[in-house]
Write a protein that holds these residues in place. Structure first.
Motif, PDB file in Angstrom:
ATOM      1  N   CYS A   9      23.529  37.205  14.928  1.00 32.12           N
ATOM      2  CA  CYS A   9      22.701  36.575  13.895  1.00 32.12           C
ATOM      3  C   CYS A   9      22.807  37.368  12.600  1.00 32.12           C
ATOM      4  O   CYS A   9      22.318  38.493  12.501  1.00 32.12           O
ATOM      5  N   TYR A  10      23.444  36.772  11.599  1.00 33.31           N
ATOM      6  CA  TYR A  10      23.651  37.436  10.309  1.00 33.31           C
ATOM      7  C   TYR A  10      22.334  37.547   9.546  1.00 33.31           C
ATOM      8  O   TYR A  10      21.938  38.630   9.132  1.00 33.31           O
ATOM      9  N   ASP A  11      21.649  36.432   9.335  1.00 34.98           N
ATOM     10  CA  ASP A  11      20.426  36.435   8.523  1.00 34.98           C
ATOM     11  C   ASP A  11      19.544  35.278   8.972  1.00 34.98           C
ATOM     12  O   ASP A  11      19.705  34.142   8.527  1.00 34.98           O
ATOM     13  N   LEU A  12      18.615  35.567   9.878  1.00 37.33           N
ATOM     14  CA  LEU A  12      17.744  34.526  10.421  1.00 37.33           C
ATOM     15  C   LEU A  12      16.799  33.973   9.363  1.00 37.33           C
ATOM     16  O   LEU A  12      16.565  32.763   9.292  1.00 37.33           O
ATOM     17  N   ALA A  13      16.246  34.838   8.515  1.00 35.89           N
ATOM     18  CA  ALA A  13      15.250  34.402   7.536  1.00 35.89           C
ATOM     19  C   ALA A  13      15.788  33.324   6.608  1.00 35.89           C
ATOM     20  O   ALA A  13      15.055  32.418   6.199  1.00 35.89           O
ATOM     21  N   HIS A  14      17.082  33.402   6.267  1.00 35.04           N
ATOM     22  CA  HIS A  14      17.678  32.431   5.355  1.00 35.04           C
ATOM     23  C   HIS A  14      18.598  31.440   6.067  1.00 35.04           C
ATOM     24  O   HIS A  14      19.300  30.667   5.422  1.00 35.04           O
ATOM     25  N   GLY A  15      18.604  31.490   7.392  1.00 29.76           N
ATOM     26  CA  GLY A  15      19.392  30.544   8.167  1.00 29.76           C
ATOM     27  C   GLY A  15      20.890  30.680   7.981  1.00 29.76           C
ATOM     28  O   GLY A  15      21.628  29.705   8.101  1.00 29.76           O
ATOM     29  N   VAL A  16      21.357  31.900   7.743  1.00 30.71           N
ATOM     30  CA  VAL A  16      22.782  32.136   7.506  1.00 30.71           C
ATOM     31  C   VAL A  16      23.439  32.689   8.771  1.00 30.71           C
ATOM     32  O   VAL A  16      23.019  33.730   9.280  1.00 30.71           O
ATOM     33  N   ALA A  17      24.429  31.969   9.280  1.00 29.72           N
ATOM     34  CA  ALA A  17      25.260  32.441  10.399  1.00 29.72           C
ATOM     35  C   ALA A  17      24.410  32.982  11.543  1.00 29.72           C
ATOM     36  O   ALA A  17      24.508  34.150  11.924  1.00 29.72           O
ATOM     37  N   THR A  18      23.605  32.130  12.134  1.00 32.00           N
ATOM     38  CA  THR A  18      22.645  32.580  13.140  1.00 32.00           C
ATOM     39  C   THR A  18      23.192  32.602  14.563  1.00 32.00           C
ATOM     40  O   THR A  18      22.536  33.142  15.465  1.00 32.00           O
ATOM     41  N   ARG A  19      24.367  32.032  14.786  1.00 26.72           N
ATOM     42  CA  ARG A  19      24.978  32.045  16.133  1.00 26.72           C
ATOM     43  C   ARG A  19      26.480  32.268  15.998  1.00 26.72           C
ATOM     44  O   ARG A  19      27.279  31.484  16.485  1.00 26.72           O
ATOM     45  N   HIS A  20      26.853  33.353  15.368  1.00 26.63           N
ATOM     46  CA  HIS A  20      28.234  33.553  14.925  1.00 26.63           C
ATOM     47  C   HIS A  20      28.843  34.846  15.457  1.00 26.63           C
ATOM     48  O   HIS A  20      28.151  35.705  16.008  1.00 26.63           O
ATOM     49  N   GLU A  21      30.128  34.955  15.253  1.00 26.96           N
ATOM     50  CA  GLU A  21      30.831  36.228  15.385  1.00 26.96           C
ATOM     51  C   GLU A  21      30.615  37.002  14.092  1.00 26.96           C
ATOM     52  O   GLU A  21      30.819  36.457  13.004  1.00 26.96           O
ATOM     53  N   LEU A  22      30.207  38.253  14.205  1.00 25.24           N
ATOM     54  CA  LEU A  22      29.910  39.076  13.036  1.00 25.24           C
ATOM     55  C   LEU A  22      30.865  40.265  13.009  1.00 25.24           C
ATOM     56  O   LEU A  22      31.157  40.852  14.060  1.00 25.24           O
ATOM     57  N   VAL A  23      31.313  40.641  11.828  1.00 20.73           N
ATOM     58  CA  VAL A  23      32.300  41.712  11.770  1.00 20.73           C
ATOM     59  C   VAL A  23      31.736  43.024  12.306  1.00 20.73           C
ATOM     60  O   VAL A  23      32.439  43.785  12.982  1.00 20.73           O
TER      61      VAL A  23
END
Length: 334
Positions: free
Chosen positions: A298-312
């Motif tokens: 989860c990149y940024d839950l508060a802003h709904g950004v990339a919440t179920r993604h592969e993260l670097v």
């Protein structure tokens, strides 16, 4: 044990090559779970050191001069961030240089971090590079920073953050209020998945560097938030927010925790922490890694950004933990 960990590391490093080709000189941030396509940035953002670190891990495992050259080029490309007003320079330059032959760049970054130190506050503030109030302290500013700063400066910053977070039942971010001390900042919110992970990682690294840092270990281990994440039987992957009944998980927090647990186990000789790291890594590799991609971050839950993604950084810390587990690198090499 090492066979499954070695296979998983090989898969992640194969994915690194795919990412390198796909990004074509840009910097990966997060990738869609279905398409595997990366969202990228031109300058690296606060995550650039993790991508450079992944490339160095690949170069160490492969021993290929081409891989070493690619990694070196990425580390050198981080140089403009020396001048950026952000405490995340710790992340950028520690993880981007720790496995590299880049002492000069690391020293320049360390001096810049020290120059940003606010003696009256006792910390390196969050800074203005990514917006928001600059006189802010956040747990995610600590990792890397504690390796670059002089031990006494890093220790004061870390102790302040530890006290603020523990005394507030886990609030990760605080803003300086003139004449009134510190006030909780709304982002990240209390219950954030990576709070215990970042704190434990920073404490482990500082305790490795100085005997005085070891005095923080009992404070960390006595905190209920640490026990909730680092003890056998705790959920291997936390929710992105402990305050929300439904919502995504955050595997990147688990990967950071695995690295922190391996470091703390190496420091203290506590086999339970190593066992916890193995428990978490097995779950990540079995249930959340597909074709070398750590999904469900989860990149940024508060802003709904990339919440179920592969993260670097999820890929980086998973690869780092596996490399530590199988003995490719020392727990405190990075």
């Amino acid at each position: 044990m090492s066979r499954w960990a070695s296979r998983a590391l090989e898969e992640i490093l194969r994915r690194v090559r795919e990412t390198e080709d796909q990004c074509a000189g840009r910097w990966p941030l997060y990738a869609d779970a279905d398409s595997a396509r990366w969202t990228t940035t031109g300058r690296g953002s606060w995550t650039g050191g993790f991508w450079a670190g992944l490339l160095w891990l690949r170069a160490i495992v492969s021993g290929d001069p081409h891989d070493q050259a690619v990694a070196r080029g990425r580390t050198e490309a981080l140089a403009p961030w020396v001048e950026a007003d952000t405490a995340t320079r710790g992340m950028i330059f520690w993880y981007g240089t720790a496995l590299a032959d880049a002492e000069d760049l690391r020293e320049r970054a360390a001096l810049a971090c020290l120059a940003a130190h606010e003696p009256e506050l006792g910390l390196v503030p969050w800074g203005s590079a990514f917006g928001g109030p600059p006189l802010l302290t956040r747990v995610d500013a600590l990792p890397g920073l504690v390796r670059l700063l002089p031990a006494s400066v890093a220790g004061r910053h870390l102790a302040l953050q530890l006290d603020l977070t523990i005394s507030s039942s886990g609030h990760p971010a605080w803003i300086a209020v003139p004449g009134r001390g510190w006030s909780p900042h709304p982002e990240p919110e209390r219950g954030w998945s990576r709070t215990a992970a970042w704190l434990a990682l920073a404490v482990a690294d500082h305790a490795h560097m100085t005997a005085a840092g070891r005095t923080l270990l009992p404070r960390l281990r006595g905190w209920s938030g640490f026990a909730a994440r680092f003890t056998e039987g705790a959920p291997s992957v936390p929710a992105a927010s402990a305050l929300r009944r439904q919502g995504p998980l955050d595997t990147s927090a688990s990967a950071i925790e695995a690295v922190a647990a391996l470091k703390l186990a190496a420091l203290t000789g506590d086999g339970r922490l190593r066992d916890r790291a193995v428990e978490v890594l097995r779950v990540l590799v079995t249930d959340h890694v597909r074709h070398g991609r750590l999904l469900d971050g989860c990149y940024d839950l508060a802003h709904g950004v990339a919440t179920r993604h592969e993260l670097v950084w999820g890929d980086f810390f998973l690869a780092l933990a596996l490399a530590m587990l199988i003995g490719v690198i020392d727990p405190f090499a990075c």
